[in-house]
Motif scaffolding. Structure first.
Motif, PDB file in Angstrom:
ATOM      1  N   SER A  11       0.850  -1.186   0.000  1.00 11.91           N
ATOM      2  CA  SER A  11       0.000   0.000   0.000  1.00 11.91           C
ATOM      3  C   SER A  11       0.885   1.233   0.000  1.00 11.91           C
ATOM      4  CB  SER A  11      -0.899   0.000   1.237  1.00 11.91           C
ATOM      5  OG  SER A  11      -1.777  -1.094   1.225  1.00 11.91           O
ATOM      6  N   SER A  40      -8.368  -5.379 -11.567  1.00 10.16           N
ATOM      7  CA  SER A  40      -9.084  -4.654 -10.527  1.00 10.16           C
ATOM      8  C   SER A  40     -10.444  -5.304 -10.347  1.00 10.16           C
ATOM      9  CB  SER A  40      -9.259  -3.186 -10.943  1.00 10.16           C
ATOM     10  OG  SER A  40      -8.023  -2.596 -11.225  1.00 10.16           O
ATOM     11  N   THR A  91      -4.352   0.711  -8.687  1.00  6.26           N
ATOM     12  CA  THR A  91      -4.731  -0.273  -7.680  1.00  6.26           C
ATOM     13  C   THR A  91      -5.291  -1.524  -8.345  1.00  6.26           C
ATOM     14  OG1 THR A  91      -5.180   1.397  -5.986  1.00  6.26           O
ATOM     15  CG2 THR A  91      -6.286  -0.741  -5.744  1.00  6.26           C
ATOM     16  N   THR A 119      -2.038  -1.371  -3.777  1.00  9.43           N
ATOM     17  CA  THR A 119      -3.094  -0.442  -3.406  1.00  9.43           C
ATOM     18  C   THR A 119      -2.503   0.962  -3.322  1.00  9.43           C
ATOM     19  OG1 THR A 119      -4.217  -2.160  -2.126  1.00  9.43           O
ATOM     20  CG2 THR A 119      -4.866   0.133  -1.718  1.00  9.43           C
TER      21      THR A 119
END
Length: 122
Positions: A11, A40, A91, A119
């Motif tokens: 992330s 995604s 993402t 992410t």
């Protein structure tokens, strides 16, 4: 059977960077074209980049050109995807794949890793 293992996801905030790795079990690693794809939620798996058989040429999707760089270390049986200037729309789960040639279509690729999550927060 060729085994692929991705790592390096995480992330990050928008504008950041990540380097994804994909390690292969196959001894003749550069006999295969290697590709990176991403998926995604609710979307189809899309091609991101590919390195040719022999690992001398790379191709990129228009959406990532200039920000993503794919490379190969044949001595380590590993390909990398350097991702810079990350955007929230990057993402996805990122997968590496192996095939006898580069193809835009995920259905053409025979060997896949388990994926690594990227992410990006705004």
């Amino acid at each position: 059977e060729l085994q692929l293992v991705e790592s390096g996801g995480g992330s990050v905030q928008a504008g950041g960077s990540l380097r994804l790795s994909c390690s292969a079990s196959e001894f003749q690693f550069d006999d295969y074209a290697m590709g990176w794809f991403r998926q995604s939620p609710g979307k189809e798996r899309e091609a991101v980049s590919c390195i040719s058989v022999g690992h001398s040429m790379t191709q990129y999707a228009d959406s990532v050109k200039g920000r993503f760089t794919m490379s190969s270390d044949n001595a380590k049986n590993t390909v990398y995807l350097q991702i810079d200037s990350l955007k929230p729309e990057d993402t996805a789960i990122y997968y590496c794949a192996a095939h006898l040639g580069c193809s835009y279509y995920a259905r053409d690729w025979g060997s896949w890793g388990q994926g690594t999550q990227v992410t990006v927060s705004s």
